[in-house]
Enzyme design. Structure first.
Site, short mmCIF file in Angstrom:
data_model
loop_
_atom_site.label_atom_id
_atom_site.label_comp_id
_atom_site.label_asym_id
_atom_site.label_seq_id
_atom_site.Cartn_x
_atom_site.Cartn_y
_atom_site.Cartn_z
N LYS A 11 127.28 62.81 21.64
CA LYS A 11 127.19 63.26 22.93
C LYS A 11 127.25 62.08 23.94
O LYS A 11 126.70 60.70 23.81
CB LYS A 11 126.21 64.04 23.11
CG LYS A 11 124.74 63.39 22.57
CD LYS A 11 123.91 62.78 23.71
CE LYS A 11 122.49 62.19 23.17
NZ LYS A 11 122.04 61.01 24.18
N GLY A 104 122.35 60.70 14.95
CA GLY A 104 121.33 61.20 14.02
C GLY A 104 121.39 62.80 14.27
O GLY A 104 121.18 63.70 13.40
N ASP A 138 117.25 66.33 20.82
CA ASP A 138 118.65 66.40 21.07
C ASP A 138 119.47 67.42 20.09
O ASP A 138 120.78 67.97 20.35
CB ASP A 138 119.47 65.17 20.99
CG ASP A 138 119.23 64.19 22.09
OD1 ASP A 138 118.84 64.74 23.25
OD2 ASP A 138 118.99 62.95 22.17
O1 C5P Z 1 112.39 64.48 19.74
P1 C5P Z 1 112.86 63.16 19.39
O2 C5P Z 1 112.25 62.97 17.84
O3 C5P Z 1 114.09 62.95 19.32
O4 C5P Z 1 111.88 61.86 20.07
C1 C5P Z 1 111.56 61.01 19.90
C2 C5P Z 1 110.52 60.16 20.81
O5 C5P Z 1 111.19 60.26 22.26
C3 C5P Z 1 109.23 61.15 20.89
O6 C5P Z 1 108.46 61.06 20.06
C4 C5P Z 1 108.89 61.07 22.44
O7 C5P Z 1 107.98 59.80 22.27
C5 C5P Z 1 109.88 60.77 23.09
N1 C5P Z 1 110.52 61.85 23.81
C6 C5P Z 1 110.02 62.15 25.03
N2 C5P Z 1 110.47 63.21 25.84
C7 C5P Z 1 111.68 63.95 25.21
C8 C5P Z 1 112.22 63.48 24.12
C9 C5P Z 1 111.66 62.54 23.51
O8 C5P Z 1 108.95 61.53 25.44
N3 C5P Z 1 112.04 64.93 26.15
#
Ligand code: C5P
Length: 289
Positions: A11, A104, A138
């Site tokens: 993406k 991923g 995502d």
């Molecule tokens: O959801 P994902 O595991 O991809 O997110 C990784 C990290 O990125 C989260 O632990 C958080 O610290 C940050 N994050 C965030 N706000 C989001 C998506 C991710 O703060 N909308």
């Protein structure tokens, strides 16, 4: 043993805005995302009779239960029930890791889609996206694989007009950014500008590629530019080759340029490759109907 195959599409974030830190540790985002043709090939073997495994062709990516594809298979069987009696996921990686291209997440989404199809669609689209959110912010977008404005953590998806035909040159600088670290950095920064999401949506509606190019903006870029001057150089090089706009995708570090003309895009890709950057050429991914 049954074998399933599914493509996992990368993406791009055309806009990326980040709100304040929420109580649950995440941030509200507002981001226009599109799927592109750069993809990994995901193969799933079911009924192997062996412990679950995930293997990839990129040795920098975690294997086994740390891989998002493993977590996606767990989330699927948790939601849908059943037991595959052994499962192996093999991922032929083409999407560079640590680039903000959602590689991923795309692999995880491909596992969810393939398992749901194989088992006769026990989960609705909504439940499949919910299972995706358990794996990462995502993943719901990647499950759906359609241009969308994503809000909330990234799971609230509003369909948007697709990009007009164009080419993307993706450039991977020699560093990867830590997503949580960049979110933290943004918490303590005053941003010089924010994306104009409504104007981007309007430009998409009009199919005006030049205006879309002007509206590309990702606030994570501000968190990286001070330490990584090479990002400016990449943007300049893309623009000098005829890009209508440039930006970074996700939390980086991949930079991209949008081109109307294939020859210009190919020249840009070649010249950045000659400087030593891994580069990739892609176009819009559209689902077959
Ligand atoms: O959801 P994902 O595991 O991809 O997110 C990784 C990290 O990125 C989260 O632990 C958080 O610290 C940050 N994050 C965030 N706000 C989001 C998506 C991710 O703060 N909308």
């Amino acid at each position: 043993m049954t074998t399933l195959e599914e493509k996992a599409y990368a993406k791009l974030n055309l806009t990326m805005d980040v709100g304040p830190l929420r109580e649950d540790g995440y941030h509200d985002v507002s981001t226009v995302m599109i799927p592109i043709t750069l993809c990994d090939e995901v193969t799933i073997h079911l009924g192997t009779g062996e412990p679950w495994q995930v293997r990839t062709t990129d040795e920098t990516i975690p294997t086994g239960r740390k891989n998002l594809a493993y977590k996606a298979a767990q989330a699927f069987y948790r939601a849908a029930g059943g037991d595959p009696e052994g499962l192996t996921v093999e991922i032929e990686k083409r999407i560079p890791a640590g680039g903000g291209l959602g590689g991923g997440s795309a692999d995880a989404a491909a596992v969810l889609r393939a398992l749901n199809r194989h088992h006769g669609f026990p989960l609705s689209q909504e439940r499949l996206e919910q299972a995706g959110l358990e794996v990462g912010s995502d993943v719901p977008f990647c499950v759906r694989n359609e241009p969308a404005l994503a809000e909330g953590r990234g799971e609230r998806l509003l369909p948007v007009h697709p990009m007009p035909p164009c080419y993307y040159v993706l450039v991977k600088p020699p560093f990867s950014a830590s997503t949580p670290e960049l979110y933290r950095k943004l918490d303590n920064m005053r941003l010089p500008a924010r994306p104009k999401t409504q104007e981007m949506l309007h430009a998409l509606e009009l199919g005006n590629l030049r205006e879309i190019g002007c509206q590309l903006l990702n606030v994570f870029e501000y968190a990286l530019l001070s330490d990584h001057q090479e990002l400016f150089q990449i943007e300049n090089a893309l623009e000098n080759c005829g890009a209508l706009g440039t930006s970074m995708t996700g939390s980086g570090s991949v930079m991209f340029g949008v081109f109307e003309n294939f020859d210009f895009a190919a020249t840009a890709s070649m010249s950045l490759m000659q400087v030593g950057y891994p580069t990739f050429l892609a176009t819009n991914f559209t689902k077959e109907v």
